[in-house]
Design an enzyme around this catalytic site. Structure first.
Site, mmCIF file in Angstrom:
data_model
loop_
_atom_site.group_PDB
_atom_site.id
_atom_site.type_symbol
_atom_site.label_atom_id
_atom_site.label_comp_id
_atom_site.label_asym_id
_atom_site.label_seq_id
_atom_site.Cartn_x
_atom_site.Cartn_y
_atom_site.Cartn_z
ATOM 1 N N ARG A 39 0.819 -1.217 0.000
ATOM 2 C CA ARG A 39 0.000 0.000 0.000
ATOM 3 C C ARG A 39 0.851 1.265 0.000
ATOM 4 O O ARG A 39 0.422 2.312 0.465
ATOM 5 C CB ARG A 39 -0.935 -0.004 1.208
ATOM 6 C CG ARG A 39 -1.845 -1.227 1.183
ATOM 7 C CD ARG A 39 -2.791 -1.309 2.354
ATOM 8 N NE ARG A 39 -3.303 -2.664 2.471
ATOM 9 C CZ ARG A 39 -4.248 -3.185 1.698
ATOM 10 N NH1 ARG A 39 -4.810 -2.455 0.765
ATOM 11 N NH2 ARG A 39 -4.630 -4.440 1.848
ATOM 12 N N HIS A 68 4.125 -10.244 -5.918
ATOM 13 C CA HIS A 68 2.947 -9.417 -6.192
ATOM 14 C C HIS A 68 3.361 -7.959 -6.060
ATOM 15 O O HIS A 68 3.841 -7.539 -5.019
ATOM 16 C CB HIS A 68 1.809 -9.754 -5.215
ATOM 17 C CG HIS A 68 0.466 -9.298 -5.704
ATOM 18 N ND1 HIS A 68 0.218 -7.985 -6.050
ATOM 19 C CD2 HIS A 68 -0.688 -9.963 -5.941
ATOM 20 C CE1 HIS A 68 -1.042 -7.883 -6.466
ATOM 21 N NE2 HIS A 68 -1.608 -9.068 -6.416
ATOM 22 N N TYR A 71 -0.323 -2.531 -4.750
ATOM 23 C CA TYR A 71 -1.699 -2.290 -5.198
ATOM 24 C C TYR A 71 -1.915 -0.905 -5.792
ATOM 25 O O TYR A 71 -2.875 -0.691 -6.529
ATOM 26 C CB TYR A 71 -2.669 -2.419 -4.015
ATOM 27 C CG TYR A 71 -2.682 -3.773 -3.353
ATOM 28 C CD1 TYR A 71 -2.772 -4.942 -4.120
ATOM 29 C CD2 TYR A 71 -2.618 -3.889 -1.967
ATOM 30 C CE1 TYR A 71 -2.794 -6.184 -3.501
ATOM 31 C CE2 TYR A 71 -2.645 -5.129 -1.348
ATOM 32 C CZ TYR A 71 -2.729 -6.272 -2.121
ATOM 33 O OH TYR A 71 -2.753 -7.491 -1.513
ATOM 34 N N HIS A 108 -1.674 -5.556 -11.122
ATOM 35 C CA HIS A 108 -3.084 -5.316 -11.433
ATOM 36 C C HIS A 108 -3.203 -4.472 -12.696
ATOM 37 O O HIS A 108 -2.356 -3.618 -12.961
ATOM 38 C CB HIS A 108 -3.779 -4.634 -10.255
ATOM 39 C CG HIS A 108 -3.968 -5.536 -9.080
ATOM 40 N ND1 HIS A 108 -4.435 -5.116 -7.870
ATOM 41 C CD2 HIS A 108 -3.742 -6.871 -8.935
ATOM 42 C CE1 HIS A 108 -4.491 -6.136 -7.032
ATOM 43 N NE2 HIS A 108 -4.071 -7.206 -7.660
ATOM 44 N N GLU A 147 -3.051 -9.269 -13.787
ATOM 45 C CA GLU A 147 -4.167 -9.792 -12.998
ATOM 46 C C GLU A 147 -5.372 -8.877 -13.191
ATOM 47 O O GLU A 147 -5.323 -7.685 -12.870
ATOM 48 C CB GLU A 147 -3.789 -9.860 -11.507
ATOM 49 C CG GLU A 147 -4.965 -10.326 -10.649
ATOM 50 C CD GLU A 147 -4.617 -10.499 -9.171
ATOM 51 O OE1 GLU A 147 -3.528 -10.079 -8.749
ATOM 52 O OE2 GLU A 147 -5.467 -11.050 -8.449
ATOM 53 N N ASP A 181 -7.244 -14.651 -11.253
ATOM 54 C CA ASP A 181 -7.765 -14.704 -9.884
ATOM 55 C C ASP A 181 -9.211 -15.191 -9.974
ATOM 56 O O ASP A 181 -10.064 -14.531 -10.582
ATOM 57 C CB ASP A 181 -7.687 -13.314 -9.231
ATOM 58 C CG ASP A 181 -8.057 -13.353 -7.755
ATOM 59 O OD1 ASP A 181 -9.155 -13.831 -7.429
ATOM 60 O OD2 ASP A 181 -7.241 -12.893 -6.930
ATOM 61 N N HIS A 184 -11.835 -12.768 -8.670
ATOM 62 C CA HIS A 184 -12.038 -11.589 -9.517
ATOM 63 C C HIS A 184 -12.834 -11.926 -10.772
ATOM 64 O O HIS A 184 -13.745 -11.190 -11.160
ATOM 65 C CB HIS A 184 -10.693 -10.979 -9.938
ATOM 66 C CG HIS A 184 -9.869 -10.478 -8.782
ATOM 67 N ND1 HIS A 184 -8.633 -9.903 -8.937
ATOM 68 C CD2 HIS A 184 -10.116 -10.466 -7.444
ATOM 69 C CE1 HIS A 184 -8.147 -9.563 -7.741
ATOM 70 N NE2 HIS A 184 -9.027 -9.910 -6.832
ATOM 71 N N HIS A 218 -4.553 -17.295 -8.914
ATOM 72 C CA HIS A 218 -4.852 -16.936 -7.533
ATOM 73 C C HIS A 218 -6.138 -17.678 -7.194
ATOM 74 O O HIS A 218 -7.212 -17.335 -7.695
ATOM 75 C CB HIS A 218 -5.052 -15.423 -7.389
ATOM 76 C CG HIS A 218 -3.772 -14.644 -7.368
ATOM 77 N ND1 HIS A 218 -3.728 -13.281 -7.451
ATOM 78 C CD2 HIS A 218 -2.485 -15.073 -7.236
ATOM 79 C CE1 HIS A 218 -2.453 -12.887 -7.379
ATOM 80 N NE2 HIS A 218 -1.696 -13.955 -7.265
ATOM 81 N N ASP A 231 -14.643 -7.592 -4.547
ATOM 82 C CA ASP A 231 -13.387 -8.313 -4.372
ATOM 83 C C ASP A 231 -13.250 -8.729 -2.908
ATOM 84 O O ASP A 231 -12.515 -8.116 -2.156
ATOM 85 C CB ASP A 231 -12.229 -7.395 -4.813
ATOM 86 C CG ASP A 231 -10.886 -8.107 -4.744
ATOM 87 O OD1 ASP A 231 -10.863 -9.330 -4.493
ATOM 88 O OD2 ASP A 231 -9.864 -7.445 -4.925
ATOM 89 N N HIS A 233 -12.430 -12.098 -0.861
ATOM 90 C CA HIS A 233 -12.004 -13.490 -0.956
ATOM 91 C C HIS A 233 -12.571 -14.327 0.197
ATOM 92 O O HIS A 233 -12.673 -13.859 1.327
ATOM 93 C CB HIS A 233 -10.479 -13.575 -0.911
ATOM 94 C CG HIS A 233 -9.811 -12.850 -2.048
ATOM 95 N ND1 HIS A 233 -8.457 -12.845 -2.230
ATOM 96 C CD2 HIS A 233 -10.319 -12.117 -3.058
ATOM 97 C CE1 HIS A 233 -8.156 -12.130 -3.307
ATOM 98 N NE2 HIS A 233 -9.273 -11.669 -3.822
ATOM 99 N N GLU A 263 -4.961 -16.628 -1.596
ATOM 100 C CA GLU A 263 -4.926 -15.312 -0.934
ATOM 101 C C GLU A 263 -6.220 -15.209 -0.126
ATOM 102 O O GLU A 263 -7.075 -14.388 -0.402
ATOM 103 C CB GLU A 263 -4.899 -14.186 -1.964
ATOM 104 C CG GLU A 263 -3.738 -14.222 -2.927
ATOM 105 C CD GLU A 263 -3.893 -13.233 -4.064
ATOM 106 O OE1 GLU A 263 -2.915 -12.601 -4.443
ATOM 107 O OE2 GLU A 263 -5.019 -13.083 -4.591
HETATM 108 ZN ZN LIG Z 1 -5.331 -11.998 -6.545
#
Ligand SMILES: [Zn+2]
Length: 282
Positions: A39, A68, A71, A108, A147, A181, A184, A218, A231, A233, A263
């Protein structure tokens, strides 16, 4: 092994000592890590001793590693400062990935902010992201894996067919790949639970980007229904996707050899259970 199964692991305290320690507790056969605060925009240098141990232990255990990227990265942003930081942040993740022996960097796909047309945002993706792909000239350089998102806001890529214009913008670069993912794509409206739904989704993806581009999954269940554009999970088998859809995904030729990274919530206990279940389903 058809599908190595593992998870995203915490690395505060050391990539090897904390990250791979946690991976062992999970019985992970593949790992994903952050190499910066996800972040933030900081681009920290690694700890060479931990990097070396990480590379060695991954090699010894035949564990593939994935990075990864943060974000905040958005190559579709209308704010130049954000785009500049996105370039530096992604370049950092790619460099760190090579240093730790990771096979790919997940980024992303971003969104078109400021009310700008999608074409304009994709033109900027080409201008600013393609040079980073062109920098990947060493044999041990990572792949860049796109992704897609759950389809919130002005997302540039959420449905399988959206990868088409994105791949076009990046000239179908040989170092380009896809990280699918499951939460997603389900949130974006691909109902993996419908009869033949999982296979149809993968067929559409392959028809759009070609064979061999899907390099990572993912594996996340979803707390919301298909098409909800949320989103959130869930643990495998207890969300709206359910076990059967994962079983179907793992039977499709496009997922042959593709690692699965969870995740999911639930801490260590939840992660152990998810990884065990996915191993059973493969
Ligand atoms: Zn993901």
């Amino acid at each position: 092994m058809r599908n190595p199964v593992g998870g995203h692991v915490p690395v505060a305290g050391g990539l090897a000592s904390t990250g791979l320690g946690y991976a062992r507790e999970l019985g992970a056969e593949t790992v994903q890590v952050f190499v910066a605060n996800p972040r933030g925009w900081a681009t920290p240098t690694g700890n060479p001793a931990q990097d070396e141990r990480f590379r060695e232990e991954c090699a010894e255990g035949s564990i593939s590693a994935w990075v990864h990227a943060p974000y905040l990265i958005n190559f579709g942003s209308h704010t130049e400062a954000t785009v500049e930081k996105s370039v530096e942040s992604l370049r950092h993740s790619l460099r760190r990935a090579r240093e730790i022996g990771a096979k790919g960097v997940v980024v992303h796909t971003g969104s078109a902010t400021g009310g700008r047309p999608r074409e304009e945002a994709l033109a900027q993706v080409r201008e600013r992201m393609l040079p980073l792909l062109d920098e990947l000239t060493h044999e041990d350089d990572p792949y860049l894996l796109l992704e897609s998102t759950a389809g919130q806001g002005f997302s540039l890529c959420s449905r399988a067919e959206d990868f088409g214009p994105y791949f076009d913008a990046l000239d179908h670069h040989p170092r380009l790949g896809v990280c699918l993912d499951t939460c997603h794509i389900f949130a974006a409206g691909h109902d993996l639970t419908a009869p033949g739904g999982a296979a149809r989704t993968l067929d559409e993806l392959v028809a759009t980007v070609g064979e061999g581009r899907l390099r990572l999954i993912h594996a996340n269940d979803s707390k919301d229904v298909a098409g909800a554009h949320k989103d959130r999970h869930a643990n495998i088998g207890v969300g709206h996707i359910g076990q059967e859809a994962f079983r179907q995904l793992l039977r499709h030729p496009a997922t042959d050899g593709v690692p699965l990274v969870i995740e999911t919530p639930g801490g260590r206990e939840g992660h152990v259970a998810d990884i065990e279940l996915l191993k059973k389903l493969r």
